[in-house]
Design an enzyme around this catalytic site. Sequence first.
Site: not given
Length: 328
Positions: A117, A244, A275
Site C-alpha cells: 500500500c 493512506h 481502501n
Amino acid sequence: MRIVPLRPVRLVAAVAEHPAVRVTNRTIETLVDTADEWIVSHTGIRERRVSEPTMAVAELGARAVAKALAAVGWERNEIDLLVCSSSVADHLIPSVASGISGRLGVDVPAFTVNASCAGASYALAVATALAAQSSVKRICVSAAEKTSLMVDWTDRANCIFFGDSAAATLLEVESVGSGIELVDAELLGEGDGWDKMALPFGGKFRQDGRAALEFAVRGTVEVASRLLDRNGLSGEQVRAFLCHQANERLIATSAEKLGIEEAATDWHNYEWAGNQLSAGMLTALADGLERHRGELRDGDVILLTQVGGGWVAGGILGVWREGASRPA
C-alpha cells in the site's frame, strides 16, 4: 532513507479513475454477518467501487494515464518514463506498467513498483531520483489496483475495506506550470512485519488487523515527522494531508499525533472509494485537487504518506507553486 530532488520537479496533474459499480455497506450486509452502522463507526467507509470482472489492472491504469495526459495537453510520446505502482496484478509478466504503455501505444521505459500500500510513495520517490538524469523531462507516475481480485467476499474481517481504482500523476522537471513541487521524500521499512499481511499466489488477502493498524499509525507518524522536522515545519503548517486511505481512524489518529489541523485532513475519499491499496493516496490527491485547487496559495505545504505490508512506509513533502504564467 531520504531522497531529495537534484533538479526541481513539479507534479502538474493528478487524475483518478474510479469504476462505476458501487458496492455499498448494505450490499456487504447480504454477504456476511455485519451491519452498515458497524462498518461506518469502525472504518468510516460507506461504499467502495468495483470494476468489471473482465477489466484488467493495466486497463484501469491506462485510462487514468490517458485522462491525465489529456488534462494537460501532453502528447503520449512526450513521456520520458512511466513508473507504475501496483500490488494486485493480472499476471506476473509483463508488468502492469508495460500493459499500460502497450495499451497507450507509447515506446517508453516502463516498470512497476510493488511496495504494497506504500507503492505510490515509493514510485514518486524513485521518479524524483531518476529526474536527476538530464534526459528525463516528463514522467508519468501511475497506481493501479484491482482489489476485487484478492478479496474473499465471505471474509467478514476484510471484505468491508477494499475498492478498485487507478490514478495517474504527471511530473515535469523544471516546470513553469502550477503544481506541487516535490521537495523531499522519506522511505522506511521494518522487516519483522513481513508475515503480518499477505496475498499468496492463488489465494486471498489476509492480515493481522491489530498489528497492521499499530504499524500504520506509527509508520505514518514517523515518515511525516522526519519530513517536517528536517524542513523546519510543524504539523500546523500542513495545508493538505494525504494519508493512506485505509480508514478514518488511521487518518484522524495520525493527524492528531502530528499536530495537523482537522481542515487539512479533508483530502480523502475512503468513505466512498474504500481502501484502494497504493492507488488510494493518489486518487485522494486527484479528488482533493478537484475540490480545493482554487483555495491553494503559493507556498502551501502538502504532505503525502503511505504505509503497507512488509512493513514499509513512504512519505513525500510537497509545496504548492503557482505557475509563472498564471495570474496572481
